[in-house]
Scaffold this motif. Sequence first.
Motif, PDB file in Angstrom:
ATOM      1  N   GLU A  45       0.825  -1.214   0.000  1.00 34.48           N
ATOM      2  CA  GLU A  45       0.000   0.000   0.000  1.00 34.48           C
ATOM      3  C   GLU A  45       0.857   1.260   0.000  1.00 34.48           C
ATOM      4  N   ALA A  46       1.943   1.257   0.758  1.00 33.91           N
ATOM      5  CA  ALA A  46       2.827   2.424   0.800  1.00 33.91           C
ATOM      6  C   ALA A  46       3.469   2.653  -0.572  1.00 33.91           C
ATOM      7  N   ILE A  47       3.871   1.581  -1.238  1.00 30.41           N
ATOM      8  CA  ILE A  47       4.456   1.695  -2.578  1.00 30.41           C
ATOM      9  C   ILE A  47       3.395   2.203  -3.556  1.00 30.41           C
ATOM     10  N   GLN A  48       2.196   1.635  -3.499  1.00 29.62           N
ATOM     11  CA  GLN A  48       1.110   2.069  -4.386  1.00 29.62           C
ATOM     12  C   GLN A  48       0.815   3.547  -4.206  1.00 29.62           C
ATOM     13  N   GLN A  49       0.690   3.995  -2.973  1.00 25.77           N
ATOM     14  CA  GLN A  49       0.373   5.393  -2.710  1.00 25.77           C
ATOM     15  C   GLN A  49       1.445   6.314  -3.271  1.00 25.77           C
ATOM     16  N   ARG A  50       2.697   5.961  -3.052  1.00 25.84           N
ATOM     17  CA  ARG A  50       3.786   6.819  -3.505  1.00 25.84           C
ATOM     18  C   ARG A  50       3.869   6.863  -5.036  1.00 25.84           C
ATOM     19  N   LEU A  51       3.780   5.689  -5.679  1.00 25.57           N
ATOM     20  CA  LEU A  51       3.862   5.671  -7.136  1.00 25.57           C
ATOM     21  C   LEU A  51       2.679   6.409  -7.759  1.00 25.57           C
ATOM     22  N   GLN A  52       1.504   6.294  -7.164  1.00 32.55           N
ATOM     23  CA  GLN A  52       0.336   7.018  -7.673  1.00 32.55           C
ATOM     24  C   GLN A  52       0.561   8.526  -7.589  1.00 32.55           C
ATOM     25  N   VAL A  53       1.146   8.989  -6.502  1.00 28.70           N
ATOM     26  CA  VAL A  53       1.436  10.411  -6.336  1.00 28.70           C
ATOM     27  C   VAL A  53       2.396  10.881  -7.435  1.00 28.70           C
TER      28      VAL A  53
END
Length: 185
Positions: A45-53
């Motif tokens: 989830e942390a990776i997903q959030q950052r890449l989405q940003v």
Amino acid sequence: MTTRETRVESDYSYRGNFRHYRTYDFVTGAGLTSDTSRLGQSVREAIQQRLQVQGYRQAKRRPDMLVNFRVYEGDMNFHGFVQEDLSQWIKRNIEENDDTPRENLQGYQPVRLLLAEGTLLLTLIDVKTNRAVWNGYASGVSVPAGPMGEVVLRRSVRSILDRYRVFTEEFANGTLPRTADESGR
């Protein structure tokens, strides 16, 4: 939380096609990447959030990059490279491929590192070439049991991805990517 200092570093491949990556997915298989525990899910989830940003979109079919991550316990030797900052290298618009003349190759300056106990390693893999194009890691990460472990791992992911300051072209132009729900997939 531990008082010892966490070391955060990264290195990259000169063959990385960073300007063209737009989508990603996670490597599946054994280990933490397939871990359905709360800690494994927190890292994803942390990776997903950052890449989405940064403008990246998760794509189950034909992603440009695969993301792999792993937590290593104990000290470990690691082979990295001394390189200029990735964003500076990209600005210079130098991309190596099989046709790059030998005299124009950047050359790698290898460095051996001893990473302290508890290393979170994130690797981005170019799907077309099946090569790792970027490694980011935080060593000296102590993951306590319980909810605080999730917080430590999320912070570690954020610190690592602070070293991957590559935004998609759409993001740079002010257009955010559509999610899978918005695009009808």
